[in-house]
Design a protein around this motif. Sequence first.
Motif, short mmCIF file in Angstrom:
data_model
loop_
_atom_site.label_atom_id
_atom_site.label_comp_id
_atom_site.label_asym_id
_atom_site.label_seq_id
_atom_site.Cartn_x
_atom_site.Cartn_y
_atom_site.Cartn_z
N UNK A 93 0.49 10.30 6.06
CA UNK A 93 -0.14 9.95 7.52
C UNK A 93 -1.23 9.04 7.41
N UNK A 94 -1.93 8.84 6.27
CA UNK A 94 -3.07 8.21 6.17
C UNK A 94 -2.68 6.43 6.16
N UNK A 95 -1.76 6.61 5.08
CA UNK A 95 -0.99 5.13 4.85
C UNK A 95 -0.38 4.72 6.09
N UNK A 96 0.34 5.48 7.03
CA UNK A 96 1.23 4.93 8.22
C UNK A 96 -0.04 4.63 9.30
N UNK A 97 -1.36 5.48 9.29
CA UNK A 97 -2.22 4.75 10.19
C UNK A 97 -2.79 3.70 9.87
N UNK A 98 -3.04 3.31 8.73
CA UNK A 98 -3.67 2.16 8.20
C UNK A 98 -2.62 0.80 8.62
N UNK A 99 -1.11 0.96 8.33
CA UNK A 99 -0.26 0.16 8.72
C UNK A 99 -0.41 -0.21 10.38
N UNK A 100 -0.41 0.90 10.88
CA UNK A 100 -0.26 0.81 12.41
C UNK A 100 -1.67 -0.24 12.81
N UNK A 101 -2.56 0.21 12.22
CA UNK A 101 -3.93 -0.42 12.63
C UNK A 101 -3.93 -2.03 12.31
N UNK A 145 -6.93 -0.89 -2.15
CA UNK A 145 -7.23 0.40 -2.82
C UNK A 145 -6.72 1.61 -2.24
N UNK A 146 -6.82 1.56 -0.70
CA UNK A 146 -6.40 2.91 -0.06
C UNK A 146 -5.07 3.12 -0.12
N UNK A 147 -4.31 1.71 0.17
CA UNK A 147 -2.84 1.66 0.11
C UNK A 147 -2.10 2.02 -1.34
N UNK A 148 -2.85 1.41 -2.30
CA UNK A 148 -2.23 1.77 -3.65
C UNK A 148 -2.15 3.25 -4.03
N UNK A 149 -3.14 3.85 -3.23
CA UNK A 149 -3.45 5.36 -3.44
C UNK A 149 -2.07 6.09 -2.77
N UNK A 150 -2.22 5.80 -1.43
CA UNK A 150 -1.29 6.57 -0.37
C UNK A 150 -0.01 6.05 -0.19
N UNK A 151 0.61 4.92 -0.48
CA UNK A 151 1.72 4.54 -0.17
C UNK A 151 3.07 5.30 -0.92
N UNK A 152 2.65 5.70 -2.19
CA UNK A 152 3.63 6.41 -2.93
C UNK A 152 3.93 7.94 -2.21
N UNK A 153 2.69 8.24 -1.58
CA UNK A 153 3.23 9.60 -0.70
C UNK A 153 3.94 9.13 0.54
N UNK A 154 3.91 8.18 0.93
CA UNK A 154 4.50 7.69 2.41
C UNK A 154 5.88 7.56 2.07
N UNK A 155 6.14 7.02 0.86
CA UNK A 155 7.51 6.48 0.44
C UNK A 155 8.14 7.89 0.18
N UNK A 156 7.53 8.95 -0.35
CA UNK A 156 8.26 10.22 -0.72
C UNK A 156 8.77 11.07 0.35
N UNK A 157 7.42 10.88 1.32
CA UNK A 157 7.65 11.72 2.89
C UNK A 157 8.80 11.26 3.68
N UNK A 158 8.90 9.86 3.62
CA UNK A 158 9.98 9.20 4.37
C UNK A 158 11.42 9.72 3.64
N UNK A 159 11.39 9.63 2.41
CA UNK A 159 12.58 9.89 1.75
C UNK A 159 13.27 11.33 1.91
N UNK A 160 12.00 12.27 1.73
CA UNK A 160 12.48 13.75 1.63
C UNK A 160 12.76 14.06 3.50
N UNK A 161 12.12 13.47 4.39
CA UNK A 161 12.34 13.72 5.79
C UNK A 161 13.76 13.08 5.98
#
Length: 496
Positions: free
Chosen positions: A349-357, A419-435
């Motif tokens: 969710x954090x990564x998604x918010x950054x992309x939207x902003x 730095x934030x996206x490097x930390x967060x985007x792997x989680x976004x990738x896993x969540x999108x895949x699992x969903x």
Amino acid sequence: MWERRSPERNPQQASERREETMEKAEIGLIGLGTMGSNLALNIAEHGHRIAVFNRTPSRTDAFVESAGSLKDMVVPCYGLEELAAAIRPPRPIIIMVLAGKPVDEQIAALRGVLSDNDIVIDAGNANFRDTMRRFSELSGSGLTFIGMGVSGGEEGARHGPSIMVGGTEESWKRVEKVLTAISAKFKGEPCAAWLGHDGAGHFVKTIHNGIEYADMQMIAEIYGILRDGLGMAPKEIGKVFEEWNKGRLNSYLIEITAKVLAADDPKTGKPVVDIILDRAGQKGTGKWSVIEAQQLGIPATAIEAAVAARVLSSLKDERQAAEKAYGDMGVEKISGDKAALLKDLELALFAGKIAAYAQGFAVMSGASKEFNWNLPMPTIAKIWRAGCIIRSQMLDTMAEAFGSGGASTNLLMAPAFIAMMKEAHPSLRRIVARASEAGSPVPALSSALAYFDSYRQGRGTSNLIQAQRDFFGAHGFERIGEQGAFHGPWGSGAGH
């Protein structure tokens, strides 16, 4: 139409009495609906006398009676001439009526009673192109027009909204004292600013709402995974959001999501969220933000996905018919370590918010060049830090990034956000895949991920598209390391 009067009142006599007995108002307001009433009370509470008018006199009377201790700061008026006479020139008058034709009708009526240098302020959710037209139409008339975006809903209007002003700098200076006083404050700084000429303020408000659409949709998608994929009840999900609000996701929308999920319906005793029909409404600003992004040629895919999701949600009957046609496949339960999954959901969710902003600010940057506004990006981030619907702790970091020049091309290029996206985007990738595997729709999150992946890919796949275009339409293409336009060796098959 707009100057309906109570038969027992004589506006001229009332105006004469006011000249004798009362200090002139500093500002006026037309339209005492919920937003207008709250804004008027906010102005009065901050020590600025305000003259008010509503086309229905009984609404004016009711408003004054409900003003309580602020009544002495309110000047009720029952006609536009009376309203104009009650305000100290040059007169600023806020219009809080429905967007569109009612605003044009109100401006036309005001032109008959106002004088040179008076200021008409449209504080509704106007299309910025209408604001530009009105600004142009009033140019040379002696009157000045301000298009003012106001964010924060009813509560913000009453106790401190974020205010985005477009118009001449001179007209802003006339109302700056009032608007900065009533705005929200972030560490003492007012969340109100002049952003540029004509439609600048309303454009920024439009993009604010587009980001809001994306933010809300992504929160709903995470809620869907927690509800359907993990089988969690509303109150349990609410506690998750409450905990997230203490960390990097701290924001108004996360805060109210926790409160919404904790609430019970007095009528049924069930969680309120469980008795609400899953059909979302919209008033147009999200759609406008997508249209303008497309017109400017700037991708805003997370916002587009959120607007499309609302449209799809409105097709309730079709969705139910499709469920019947395909069978209720439901959403598969997601297994694994729950704590690890919750952490991934938070970071996704954090990564998604950054992309939207990032998309929203990119659209504003493009519009700033297109319309010669010179929009102050650091200032926009600052005035969104309090009062508005999308306020979040991230905006302070955004303001710093734009102020230092680190986000001059895109927010995703600012060192802090890299730095934030490097930390967060792997989680976004896993969540999108699992969903996706589970059958849980995540259109905004998946669009945010695709945007991020496309943006960071030095060589994409559009070389094939260019080859196709040249094959069927002889559009030509560029060669790597060479200047000019080239065509491929397609032979006689081209164009067929």
